[in-house]
Motif scaffolding. Structure first.
Motif, PDB file in Angstrom:
ATOM      1  N   HIS A  12       0.834  -1.211   0.000  1.00 15.05           N
ATOM      2  CA  HIS A  12       0.000   0.000   0.000  1.00 15.05           C
ATOM      3  C   HIS A  12       0.868   1.260   0.000  1.00 15.05           C
ATOM      4  O   HIS A  12       0.613   2.211  -0.751  1.00 15.05           O
ATOM      5  N   GLU A  13       1.905   1.263   0.826  1.00 18.36           N
ATOM      6  CA  GLU A  13       2.799   2.424   0.863  1.00 18.36           C
ATOM      7  C   GLU A  13       3.543   2.586  -0.459  1.00 18.36           C
ATOM      8  O   GLU A  13       3.717   3.701  -0.956  1.00 18.36           O
ATOM      9  N   ALA A  14       3.985   1.465  -1.048  1.00 20.71           N
ATOM     10  CA  ALA A  14       4.708   1.535  -2.319  1.00 20.71           C
ATOM     11  C   ALA A  14       3.817   2.076  -3.431  1.00 20.71           C
ATOM     12  O   ALA A  14       4.258   2.881  -4.264  1.00 20.71           O
ATOM     13  N   ALA A  15       2.555   1.655  -3.455  1.00 19.56           N
ATOM     14  CA  ALA A  15       1.639   2.153  -4.487  1.00 19.56           C
ATOM     15  C   ALA A  15       1.404   3.654  -4.334  1.00 19.56           C
ATOM     16  O   ALA A  15       1.352   4.395  -5.323  1.00 19.56           O
ATOM     17  N   ALA A  16       1.260   4.117  -3.086  1.00 25.06           N
ATOM     18  CA  ALA A  16       1.064   5.553  -2.864  1.00 25.06           C
ATOM     19  C   ALA A  16       2.292   6.350  -3.304  1.00 25.06           C
ATOM     20  O   ALA A  16       2.170   7.437  -3.892  1.00 25.06           O
ATOM     21  N   LEU A  17       3.477   5.821  -3.044  1.00 26.59           N
ATOM     22  CA  LEU A  17       4.692   6.517  -3.474  1.00 26.59           C
ATOM     23  C   LEU A  17       4.807   6.552  -4.995  1.00 26.59           C
ATOM     24  O   LEU A  17       5.220   7.565  -5.574  1.00 26.59           O
ATOM     25  N   GLN A  18       4.450   5.465  -5.652  1.00 32.36           N
ATOM     26  CA  GLN A  18       4.516   5.447  -7.113  1.00 32.36           C
ATOM     27  C   GLN A  18       3.598   6.506  -7.716  1.00 32.36           C
ATOM     28  O   GLN A  18       3.950   7.169  -8.694  1.00 32.36           O
ATOM     29  N   ARG A  19       2.417   6.678  -7.118  1.00 32.20           N
ATOM     30  CA  ARG A  19       1.514   7.722  -7.629  1.00 32.20           C
ATOM     31  C   ARG A  19       2.089   9.113  -7.394  1.00 32.20           C
ATOM     32  O   ARG A  19       1.985   9.993  -8.251  1.00 32.20           O
ATOM     33  N   SER A  20       2.673   9.336  -6.227  1.00 29.05           N
ATOM     34  CA  SER A  20       3.214  10.665  -5.931  1.00 29.05           C
ATOM     35  C   SER A  20       4.429  10.987  -6.794  1.00 29.05           C
ATOM     36  O   SER A  20       4.679  12.156  -7.096  1.00 29.05           O
ATOM     37  N   LEU A  21       5.189   9.960  -7.209  1.00 30.76           N
ATOM     38  CA  LEU A  21       6.368  10.216  -8.036  1.00 30.76           C
ATOM     39  C   LEU A  21       6.003  10.655  -9.446  1.00 30.76           C
ATOM     40  O   LEU A  21       6.861  11.184 -10.170  1.00 30.76           O
ATOM     41  N   ARG A  22       4.775  10.444  -9.850  1.00 33.45           N
ATOM     42  CA  ARG A  22       4.356  10.860 -11.189  1.00 33.45           C
ATOM     43  C   ARG A  22       3.724  12.242 -11.192  1.00 33.45           C
ATOM     44  O   ARG A  22       3.309  12.728 -12.242  1.00 33.45           O
TER      45      ARG A  22
END
Length: 617
Positions: free
Chosen positions: A517-527
């Protein structure tokens, strides 16, 4: 006698003024209403405004036009004023309506006559012609109003730092102060106030505090902006200058010949100041360029020997910690609430760490900051962290938070006392022993009959048993339920054991789910494109840690560039790129606030995303 003479002169002035106003009123109302309209300049350039004035005399009930529509011209109403004119004791009272005409394109424009209702009659203004050139330099009669005005004569801007020496990451309060002479009122501050320079970041400025101040014998309208600066590197850093391009109204120097210096020729300074007040004279809006003096900040590097829990916080802080609930089962969550209060760079204040994490699983914390001042350097930041015990515990370890105190010039580590809790759990409850069924008493031996056997009268009735018979139903007997208790306890123990086993087996799944869940949120924020470089590299390094932890089932906080490269069997080029990414993330720990930093270029952001996406086991 002297006092009586002064009183007589004052009375004479009052009487003459009253007569003059009465004459003005009678002349104004007696004569018919009239209207005139003029442009202060009939030739101008694109983007150079001119002033339109409509003057109505002889009426106190006037309805001027609020909107004037001419294709190619932006005409806006800017206000009205009143004018009392007198010549040879013939007075007239007029209303002046001001409009700003902004040319939007070149050409010759006709401002049509405007209909005005005044005192029950209808008046029409004359038609006006405006010639607009392609640029201001091509106008044959440029607007000279305020061309030679020195901005330093009508306004000032200054930058004030609270100190001239600081440490890397320390918040330095700063004040930007603007002042405008009230005779040249400001219309707008243009694109706002900006502190230029490199090597520092600045907090976002809020709405300024406005006041009227007298400085050097002149009256100014002042605007005070507050902010805070955070140096990102050591050495001498140039702060500023502050640049601002406000729009002010410059009074025109020409005056109407009908306004005398002294109405009654009594050498009265009040009358002279009254009629010379710029509020009664037309003015022209003009943009001026202002620049403050630059300031120098001597920045010292943080000393070596930082504690392991130090994450870049600089200031003076206190900490309180609480945990709820106080009792839980193994694997159940506790919520740790840590409140860090004080003054400093709260953007670098992170959640406290556990002094001993053995036997505990920690989830990412949430944060909430409440400021106590205008610039966000004083307040309280509250963290909520969920942890769960992997085994039986009787306390939660102490929390550690480290910061650098610039006043004491040393590192400080805050530590709370361990919090007593009770973590229960373990093997399934043992099977309760089954109580043996009560044994029935042995039948008492029958007494030997004495005497001769009596002859039975009813030979059909058999002899009754010596033991009495019970008519209680079986399900109501105690022995029946005691017999059922044994399998029930066995079943209950089995169910408890299965639940406990499933809970323990599911711990890793819950951990992986939280990391995913944390990794998915970070991937969205990096875009996203609105993230500063410091925050972007910090999130990118965390994304690499999470991806490595999910691939190799390790603690993400223990992952560095070498561990990630080994986990994904990266080549030497990828290993170097990972090391650069983690180095930039570490540098961001001391960068202070993120306001004022330019955004990351798209090509750099795409390279980081490509690096993370190509990490595969």
């Amino acid at each position: 006698m002297r006092n009586e003479s002064r009183i007589s002169k004052a009375a004479a002035r009052i009487l003459i003024a009253a007569l003059a106003l009465a004459c003005a009123a009678s002349n104004s109302f007696g004569a018919g209403a009239s209207v005139t309209a003029v442009l202060d300049n009939s030739e101008t350039g694109v983007g150079q405004p001119v002033q339109l004035q409509i003057k109505v005399t002889g009426s106190t009930s006037v309805k001027p036009p609020r909107e004037l529509a001419v294709d190619g011209l932006d005409i806006r109403f800017t206000g009205q004023s009143q004018l009392l004119e007198g010549r040879n004791f013939q007075f007239s009272y007029s209303y002046i309506y001001n409009y700003t005409v902004m040319p939007m394109k070149a050409g010759t424009f006709k401002i049509p006559p405007q209909t005005i209702e005044a005192g029950g009659s209808t008046l029409r203004t004359p038609e006006l012609t405006l010639h607009v050139a392609d640029s201001p330099g091509q106008s044959s009669r440029p607007n000279r109003s305020g061309e030679n005005i020195d901005p330093r004569q009508i306004a000032f801007v200054e930058l004030i730092l609270s100190k001239t020496s600081a440490y890397v990451g320390e918040m330095v309060p700063a004040v930007v102060r603007l002042g405008f002479n009230v005779r040249t009122p400001v219309e707008s501050l243009g694109n706002g106030v900006e502190i230029t320079g490199q090597g520092f970041t600045a907090q976002k400025m809020r709405e300024p505090r406005q006041a009227i101040e007298t400085i050097g014998g002149k009256t100014y309208q002042t605007f005070t902006f507050k902010t805070a600066l955070s140096p990102a590197r050591s050495g001498k850093i140039a702060i500023g200058p502050v640049e601002v391009n406000p729009i002010v109204r410059i009074p025109r120097t020409s005056r109407s010949p009908g306004i005398p210096r002294d109405l009654f020729d009594m050498n009265d300074p009040f009358m002279d100041n009254f009629f010379r007040d710029p509020a009664f004279a037309p003015s022209t809006p003009r943009e001026i360029k202002m620049k403050s003096e630059a300031a120098t900040l001597d920045v010292k590097a943080l000393p070596p020997g930082a504690p392991p829990s130090f994450n870049g916080a600089v200031g003076n802080f206190t900490m309180t910690v609480d945990a709820k609930p106080k009792t839980a089962q193994v694997g159940d969550p506790f919520t740790l609430t840590a409140k860090i209060s004080g003054r400093g760079n709260f953007d670098r204040v992170t959640a406290p760490s556990l002094e001993d994490e053995q036997g505990w699983h920690k989830y990412p914390p949430s944060a909430d900051f409440k400021s106590d001042d205008d610039v966000g350097i004083s307040g309280a930041k509250t963290f909520e962290t969920v942890i769960s015990a992997n085994e039986r515990k009787d306390h939660i370890p102490a929390q550690l938070f480290a910061y650098f105190d610039p006043i004491k010039e040393q590192y400080v580590t805050l530590r709370n006392e361990p919090i007593p809790v009770r973590v229960e759990g373990g093997s399934a409850p043992t099977q309760a022993p089954v109580a043996p069924a009560p044994q029935t008493a042995a039948p008492a031996p029958s007494l030997a009959r004495t005497g001769p056997k009596q002859q039975e009268i009813l030979h059909q009735i058999t002899e009754l048993s010596a033991e009495p018979q019970s008519f209680t139903p079986l399900f109501a007997r105690r022995s029946f339920w005691l017999a059922q208790l044994a399998p029930f306890l066995v079943l209950l123990g089995f169910i408890t054991w299965r639940i406990r086993r499933a809970h323990l087996d599911n711990r890793d799944a819950r951990r992986r789910e939280a990391l995913q869940h944390e990794a998915a949120a970070l991937q969205r924020s990096l875009r996203r494109e609105d993230v500063s470089p410091q925050e972007y590299f910090s999130r990118a390094s965390r994304a690499v840690q999470l991806k490595t932890a999910l691939a190799r089932n390790v603690d993400p906080n223990a992952v560095d560039a070498d561990v990630a490269a080994s986990a994904f069997r990266a080549d030497e080029a990828t290993r170097r790129r990972l090391q650069q990414l983690f180095e930039k993330s570490d540098e961001a720990r001391y960068s202070g606030g993120q306001n004022g930093i330019r955004l990351l270029p798209p090509d750099v952001r795409n390279e980081v995303l490509e690096l993370i996406d190509n990490l595969r086991a």
